[in-house]
Design a protein around this motif. Sequence first.
Motif, PDB file in Angstrom:
ATOM      1  N   GLU A   1       0.554  -1.166   0.185  1.00 30.56           N
ATOM      2  CA  GLU A   1       0.057  -0.023   0.012  1.00 30.56           C
ATOM      3  C   GLU A   1       0.742   1.101  -0.134  1.00 30.56           C
ATOM      4  OE1 GLU A   1      -3.424   1.956   3.094  1.00 30.56           O
ATOM      5  OE2 GLU A   1      -1.817   0.489   3.966  1.00 30.56           O
ATOM      6  N   THR A   2       1.903   1.249   0.823  1.00 26.25           N
ATOM      7  CA  THR A   2       2.709   2.513   1.053  1.00 26.25           C
ATOM      8  C   THR A   2       3.789   2.900   0.035  1.00 26.25           C
ATOM      9  OG1 THR A   2       4.257   1.329   2.414  1.00 26.25           O
ATOM     10  CG2 THR A   2       2.473   2.663   3.538  1.00 26.25           C
ATOM     11  N   GLY A   3       4.129   1.590  -0.573  1.00 27.14           N
ATOM     12  CA  GLY A   3       5.295   1.365  -1.537  1.00 27.14           C
ATOM     13  C   GLY A   3       6.616   1.786  -0.799  1.00 27.14           C
ATOM     14  N   ARG A   4       6.680   1.716   0.451  1.00 28.03           N
ATOM     15  CA  ARG A   4       8.049   1.835   1.233  1.00 28.03           C
ATOM     16  C   ARG A   4       8.164   0.473   1.646  1.00 28.03           C
ATOM     17  NH1 ARG A   4       5.779   5.354   6.432  1.00 28.03           N
ATOM     18  NH2 ARG A   4       7.968   4.872   7.037  1.00 28.03           N
ATOM     19  N   THR A   5       9.554   0.272   1.802  1.00 29.88           N
ATOM     20  CA  THR A   5      10.131  -1.098   2.311  1.00 29.88           C
ATOM     21  C   THR A   5       9.832  -1.168   3.846  1.00 29.88           C
ATOM     22  OG1 THR A   5      12.403  -0.170   3.133  1.00 29.88           O
ATOM     23  CG2 THR A   5      12.416  -0.585   0.966  1.00 29.88           C
ATOM     24  N   LEU A   6       9.797  -2.624   4.044  1.00 35.67           N
ATOM     25  CA  LEU A   6       9.752  -3.062   5.427  1.00 35.67           C
ATOM     26  C   LEU A   6      10.666  -2.577   6.542  1.00 35.67           C
ATOM     27  CD1 LEU A   6       8.237  -4.621   7.553  1.00 35.67           C
ATOM     28  CD2 LEU A   6       9.636  -6.631   6.916  1.00 35.67           C
ATOM     29  N   ARG A   7      11.862  -2.371   5.860  1.00 37.71           N
ATOM     30  CA  ARG A   7      13.014  -1.922   6.766  1.00 37.71           C
ATOM     31  C   ARG A   7      12.595  -0.249   7.227  1.00 37.71           C
ATOM     32  NH1 ARG A   7      18.267  -3.072   7.806  1.00 37.71           N
ATOM     33  NH2 ARG A   7      19.666  -1.359   8.290  1.00 37.71           N
ATOM     34  N   ASP A   8      12.297   0.599   6.050  1.00 34.86           N
ATOM     35  CA  ASP A   8      11.537   1.958   6.459  1.00 34.86           C
ATOM     36  C   ASP A   8      10.519   1.903   7.521  1.00 34.86           C
ATOM     37  OD1 ASP A   8      11.549   4.614   6.213  1.00 34.86           O
ATOM     38  OD2 ASP A   8      10.201   4.358   4.387  1.00 34.86           O
ATOM     39  N   LEU A   9       9.463   0.908   6.979  1.00 30.08           N
ATOM     40  CA  LEU A   9       8.326   1.008   7.955  1.00 30.08           C
ATOM     41  C   LEU A   9       8.665   0.511   9.205  1.00 30.08           C
ATOM     42  CD1 LEU A   9       5.995  -0.709   5.348  1.00 30.08           C
ATOM     43  CD2 LEU A   9       5.600   1.595   6.360  1.00 30.08           C
ATOM     44  N   ALA A  10       9.542  -0.208   9.627  1.00 28.63           N
ATOM     45  CA  ALA A  10       9.881  -0.832  10.875  1.00 28.63           C
ATOM     46  C   ALA A  10      10.840   0.097  11.642  1.00 28.63           C
ATOM     47  CB  ALA A  10      10.683  -2.134  10.784  1.00 28.63           C
ATOM     48  N   SER A  11      11.321   1.106  11.137  1.00 25.21           N
ATOM     49  CA  SER A  11      12.219   2.102  11.433  1.00 25.21           C
ATOM     50  C   SER A  11      11.374   2.997  12.301  1.00 25.21           C
ATOM     51  CB  SER A  11      13.219   3.030  10.459  1.00 25.21           C
ATOM     52  OG  SER A  11      11.846   3.752   9.667  1.00 25.21           O
ATOM     53  N   VAL A  12      10.084   3.104  12.380  1.00 30.47           N
ATOM     54  CA  VAL A  12       9.126   3.835  13.388  1.00 30.47           C
ATOM     55  C   VAL A  12       9.642   3.709  14.665  1.00 30.47           C
ATOM     56  CG1 VAL A  12       7.420   2.220  13.687  1.00 30.47           C
ATOM     57  CG2 VAL A  12       6.721   4.532  13.872  1.00 30.47           C
ATOM     58  N   MET A  13      10.362   2.553  15.152  1.00 28.05           N
ATOM     59  CA  MET A  13      10.576   2.236  16.389  1.00 28.05           C
ATOM     60  C   MET A  13      12.232   1.864  16.433  1.00 28.05           C
ATOM     61  SD  MET A  13       9.557  -1.536  18.116  1.00 28.05           S
ATOM     62  CE  MET A  13      11.084  -1.664  18.979  1.00 28.05           C
ATOM     63  N   GLU A  14      12.976   2.333  17.334  1.00 29.08           N
ATOM     64  CA  GLU A  14      14.403   1.820  17.456  1.00 29.08           C
ATOM     65  C   GLU A  14      14.491   0.966  18.491  1.00 29.08           C
ATOM     66  OE1 GLU A  14      18.656   3.908  18.670  1.00 29.08           O
ATOM     67  OE2 GLU A  14      16.772   5.148  18.381  1.00 29.08           O
ATOM     68  N   ARG A  15      14.991  -0.257  18.323  1.00 30.87           N
ATOM     69  CA  ARG A  15      15.009  -1.322  19.269  1.00 30.87           C
ATOM     70  C   ARG A  15      16.289  -0.850  20.219  1.00 30.87           C
ATOM     71  NH1 ARG A  15      14.961  -7.321  16.541  1.00 30.87           N
ATOM     72  NH2 ARG A  15      16.112  -6.081  15.165  1.00 30.87           N
ATOM     73  N   LEU A  16      15.973  -0.632  21.428  1.00 30.56           N
ATOM     74  CA  LEU A  16      17.064  -0.213  22.654  1.00 30.56           C
ATOM     75  C   LEU A  16      17.726  -1.343  22.858  1.00 30.56           C
ATOM     76  CD1 LEU A  16      15.318   2.481  24.747  1.00 30.56           C
ATOM     77  CD2 LEU A  16      16.757   2.691  22.766  1.00 30.56           C
ATOM     78  N   PRO A  17      19.310  -1.500  23.184  1.00 31.00           N
ATOM     79  CA  PRO A  17      20.008  -2.648  23.441  1.00 31.00           C
ATOM     80  C   PRO A  17      19.281  -3.267  24.721  1.00 31.00           C
ATOM     81  CG  PRO A  17      21.292  -0.766  22.879  1.00 31.00           C
ATOM     82  CD  PRO A  17      19.943  -0.246  23.012  1.00 31.00           C
ATOM     83  N   GLN A  18      19.228  -4.544  24.739  1.00 35.24           N
ATOM     84  CA  GLN A  18      18.502  -5.316  25.768  1.00 35.24           C
ATOM     85  C   GLN A  18      19.698  -6.265  26.248  1.00 35.24           C
ATOM     86  OE1 GLN A  18      15.059  -7.970  25.096  1.00 35.24           O
ATOM     87  NE2 GLN A  18      13.986  -5.918  25.981  1.00 35.24           N
ATOM     88  N   VAL A  19      19.811  -6.425  27.701  1.00 41.62           N
ATOM     89  CA  VAL A  19      20.671  -7.392  28.295  1.00 41.62           C
ATOM     90  C   VAL A  19      19.962  -8.011  29.317  1.00 41.62           C
ATOM     91  CG1 VAL A  19      22.663  -7.699  29.780  1.00 41.62           C
ATOM     92  CG2 VAL A  19      22.764  -6.017  27.901  1.00 41.62           C
TER      93      VAL A  19
END
Length: 452
Positions: free
Chosen positions: A360-378
């Motif tokens: 629908e958007t013509g955007r890549t999944l990488r671009d769409l998923a960049s709406v959130m940044e995964r913070l480092p998790q330990v």
Amino acid sequence: MGRLFGTDGVRGVANADLTAEMALGLSVAAAHVLAEAGTFEGHKPTAVVGRDPRASGEFLEAAVVAGLASAGVDVLLVGVLPTPAVAHLTGALGADLGVMLSASHNAMPDNGVKFFARGGHKLADDLEDRIEAVYESHRHGEPWQRPTGAGVGRVRTYGEGFEQYVTHLLSVLPNRLDGLKIVLDEAHGAASGVSPEAFARAGAEVVTIGAEPDGLNINAGCGSTHLDKLKAAVIEHGAHFGVAHDGDADRCLAVDHTGAEVDGDQILAVLALSMRERSALRADTVVATVMSNLGFKLAMEREGIRFVQTGVGDRYVLEEMKEHGYALGGEQSGHVIILDHATTGDGTLTGLLLAARVAETGRTLRDLASVMERLPQVLINVPDVDKSRVRTSADLAAAVTEAERELGETGRVLLRPSGTEPLVRVMVEAADIEQARSVAGRLADAVKSALG
């Protein structure tokens, strides 16, 4: 003995922990509790029974069918289909109960029995407790009224289930997937037939891996718990992205065109924005667990979407959604529940809706998923401690308070006692991985000191 039912039905090593006798007995008990067998007064109950491709599912299915039919329940055998398909068909066919034989993402020797109530809904704890009580009473010799003659259940194969489920999936899509090339990893599991069929009919060019179940290879080095093959296949075929399911296809994880993983939190974020645009995100709210990455919470806040947290487990997410009428929820592991169209996590549906958003958007999944940044998790597991005192130790509370002060708004601390082992899980998120490791290490030492 401990409680038979775990967080997702009764599971164990097939023919060792989970025997044919147990499957039969549980099915009789479920018939009495869920279908009121023996007191139908002219109404003969019906059950939908499906399974994943595990070899042990063959004999366990026979045992379940024997138990249900002996209790006077008619059985519709839908064969190898995903868990959400069995849940959907239970509701769509007006059945009194559904039974799915699967151990989800577990290794092949395991199997499980999962029951659905009318409408295809997972069982509440009290219903599971009642089934277990009836099972135990029968196991210890308490007699029950067995139907005879025309009163016994009849068994028939219901081959239409495959087509009904695929048709349902396609009816949910807001737009077609034409122009997309997608790799599907089916984990040699229950969606090996329906998932490629649905994506292809929706217009996508489909490359499948892990879609040749032989009864022994389910989840073996493939699927949502082993993404390396999918990552390689996406790059090799120049696909737009890839989708991975687990053995019973109630999960969905993805891989973008560069081979980077897109986890359940990111999928939830993409779908939340998509559903809000279509006015389908009721109360502008999404539900997830305390294990969701802090980056997800921060992204939702930034986008003006309310984030409700629950305990760990998709059943708790579902309970919260049903109680308050929310439309979207899920887990980092890839259980995503779209309550308007499914009563449980549905990996194929999730993957289709994710693909629809890309198309629908013509955007890549990488671009769409960049709406959130995964913070480092330990995550550090601290074994051999008194996990019962996690919430009562003053020394530990002080250590947590100090850690939270240091991390501020861009970090998070979570201490969780294991549900099955004598250990405490220490989870720390921070904007910087070295800070996360440092704080997690100090907290792990504090747990050992306070609870050891």
